[in-house]
Design a protein around this motif. Structure first.
Motif, PDB file in Angstrom:
ATOM      1  N   PHE A 184       0.721  -1.350   0.137  1.00 57.45           N
ATOM      2  CA  PHE A 184       0.142   0.074   0.003  1.00 57.45           C
ATOM      3  C   PHE A 184       0.926   1.475   0.150  1.00 57.45           C
TER       4      PHE A 184
ATOM      5  N   ASN B 140       7.886   3.123   5.411  1.00 56.92           N
ATOM      6  CA  ASN B 140       6.815   3.926   6.460  1.00 56.92           C
ATOM      7  C   ASN B 140       6.482   5.199   5.989  1.00 56.92           C
TER       8      ASN B 140
ATOM      9  N   LYS C  93       4.088   5.747   3.690  1.00 49.33           N
ATOM     10  CA  LYS C  93       2.659   5.123   3.945  1.00 49.33           C
ATOM     11  C   LYS C  93       2.645   3.589   3.626  1.00 49.33           C
ATOM     12  N   GLY C  94       3.745   2.865   3.328  1.00 46.83           N
ATOM     13  CA  GLY C  94       3.709   1.265   2.966  1.00 46.83           C
ATOM     14  C   GLY C  94       3.605   0.836   4.368  1.00 46.83           C
ATOM     15  N   ILE C  95       2.935  -0.512   4.413  1.00 54.40           N
ATOM     16  CA  ILE C  95       3.260  -1.463   5.567  1.00 54.40           C
ATOM     17  C   ILE C  95       4.327  -2.312   5.211  1.00 54.40           C
TER      18      ILE C  95
ATOM     19  N   ARG D  77       6.227  -4.303  10.442  1.00 56.11           N
ATOM     20  CA  ARG D  77       4.622  -4.705  10.775  1.00 56.11           C
ATOM     21  C   ARG D  77       4.437  -6.109  10.782  1.00 56.11           C
TER      22      ARG D  77
ATOM     23  N   LEU E   1      -4.174  -6.165   6.308  1.00 56.57           N
ATOM     24  CA  LEU E   1      -3.282  -4.961   6.081  1.00 56.57           C
ATOM     25  C   LEU E   1      -3.839  -3.811   5.940  1.00 56.57           C
ATOM     26  N   LYS E   2      -4.947  -3.752   5.266  1.00 56.95           N
ATOM     27  CA  LYS E   2      -5.859  -2.676   5.457  1.00 56.95           C
ATOM     28  C   LYS E   2      -6.257  -1.852   6.629  1.00 56.95           C
TER      29      LYS E   2
ATOM     30  N   ARG F 297      -3.259  -0.364   7.941  1.00 56.88           N
ATOM     31  CA  ARG F 297      -3.158   0.800   7.524  1.00 56.88           C
ATOM     32  C   ARG F 297      -3.940   2.002   7.804  1.00 56.88           C
ATOM     33  N   ASN F 298      -5.171   1.745   7.961  1.00 56.02           N
ATOM     34  CA  ASN F 298      -6.261   2.418   8.401  1.00 56.02           C
ATOM     35  C   ASN F 298      -5.903   2.953   9.747  1.00 56.02           C
TER      36      ASN F 298
ATOM     37  N   SER G  66      -2.796   5.279   9.519  1.00 59.08           N
ATOM     38  CA  SER G  66      -3.016   6.662   8.943  1.00 59.08           C
ATOM     39  C   SER G  66      -4.056   7.748   9.765  1.00 59.08           C
TER      40      SER G  66
END
Ligand code: AMP
Ligand code: ZN
Ligand code: FE
Ligand code: FE
Length: 288
Positions: free
Chosen positions: A80, A180, A183-185, A215, A276-277, A280-281, A284
């Motif tokens: 992502f 990071n 915004k990558g995991i 992560r 993962l999502k 990410r949420n 962020s």
């Protein structure tokens, strides 16, 4: 819910299929989503994402970054990624430059060993993406200098072999930082290549990496034995890390591994994408 493949290479690095082709292939194979994770480049992502939109297939923008490590090798996946993040472009440009300086040195070493090979031939073998040792190997194979791809590495290209040239790598900390930042995991790819057998030692390293922005762990991978899978799963669960899986597909003609299924045994559930999502949420949401 369906199945996914979270580790794939296209012609942007050393895979056989173009980004559009791999997206169409994944859909035709009945997968629900893929991540494109080329080595040290995001050049294939725009095309892959566009194709995904066009045909209605979920494509996760990713990367696989090589990091400095010994005795084995360390690869870190990033999922992502914000592909328009300019500091990321700067870092990757630096890696491309290092590669561009290394390739003529490999060529020179091969020529000195008496092998007739030109850079044009290697470029042609690369299919227009980034150029690396696998493309040298393909030309050596085409020219019948070697009988198979692996022999090219064993006799000439692998670390310690006569045409090997070292390549610049970011430290794990640097790689984790820029993943990071974009915004990558960040997920540790195929831990079995690290050259660490002892669980306690592996856990120590992983915890250090977690402190630097890691992560998750790629637990499911065709080259992991059952006991390695069990070990990495335990490690991830004990430390609250994400679990991912992928085949590292480069083209089935290369090593017999197919997208989504590897040698037929892999089944990566879509829930890994959801996890993962969710992370990410959370990340962020926390930073904005
Ligand atoms: P490069 O990025 O140019 O250093 O090439 C790295 C790629 O070469 C890896 O992704 C593998 O596909 C391949 N490779 C590296 N080491 C070996 C090896 N010992 N045997 C076969 N393939 C290898
Ligand atoms: Zn590769
Ligand atoms: Fe890798
Ligand atoms: Fe890979």
């Amino acid at each position: 819910m369906g199945y996914v493949d979270l580790h794939l290479h296209t012609t942007a690095s050393d895979g056989v299929l173009t980004p559009s082709q791999i997206v169409r292939y994944a859909k035709a194979k009945g997968l629900q989503a893929i991540a494109i994770t080329d080595h040290d480049t995001i050049e294939g992502l725009e095309e892959g994402l566009f194709e995904g939109e066009k045909i209605g297939f979920e494509v996760i923008p990713g990367i696989e970054v090589s990091a400095e490590h010994s005795p084995g090798s360390m690869h870190i996946l990033g999922f992502f990624l914000d592909i328009h993040h300019s500091p990321l472009h700067e870092k990757l440009k630096y890696l491309q430059k290092a590669r561009a300086e290394r390739n003529p040195k490999i060529l020179e070493k091969l020529n000195r060993l008496g092998i007739d090979i030109t850079f044009e031939e290697v470029l042609r073998a690369s299919g227009g993406g980034q150029v690396g040792r696998p493309h040298f190997a393909n030309v050596l194979l085409e020219k019948k200098v070697v009988r198979n791809f692996q022999e090219a590495f064993d006799r000439f290209l692998k670390k310690g072999a006569p045409a090997y040239v070292d390549k610049f790598r970011f430290t794990p900390k640097e790689a984790l930082h820029f993943i990071n930042e974009a915004k990558g995991i960040a997920v540790l790819a195929h831990p079995n290549t690290l050259g660490i057998d002892q669980y306690s030692e592996l856990e120590k390293l992983v915890l250090r990496l977690v402190g630097e922005g890691l992560r998750g762990i790629e637990v499911y991978y065709p080259e992991h034995s059952l006991s390695e899978v069990a070990q990495y799963e335990t490690l991830a669960k004990r430390n609250g890390l994400l679990i991912t899986g992928g085949t590292d597909y480069h083209g089935i003609e290369k090593n017999g591994l197919d997208i989504g299924v590897g040698r037929g045994e892999m089944k990566i559930p879509y829930s890994m994408v959801e996890n993962l999502k969710a992370l990410r949420n959370r990340v962020s949401g926390a930073s904005s």
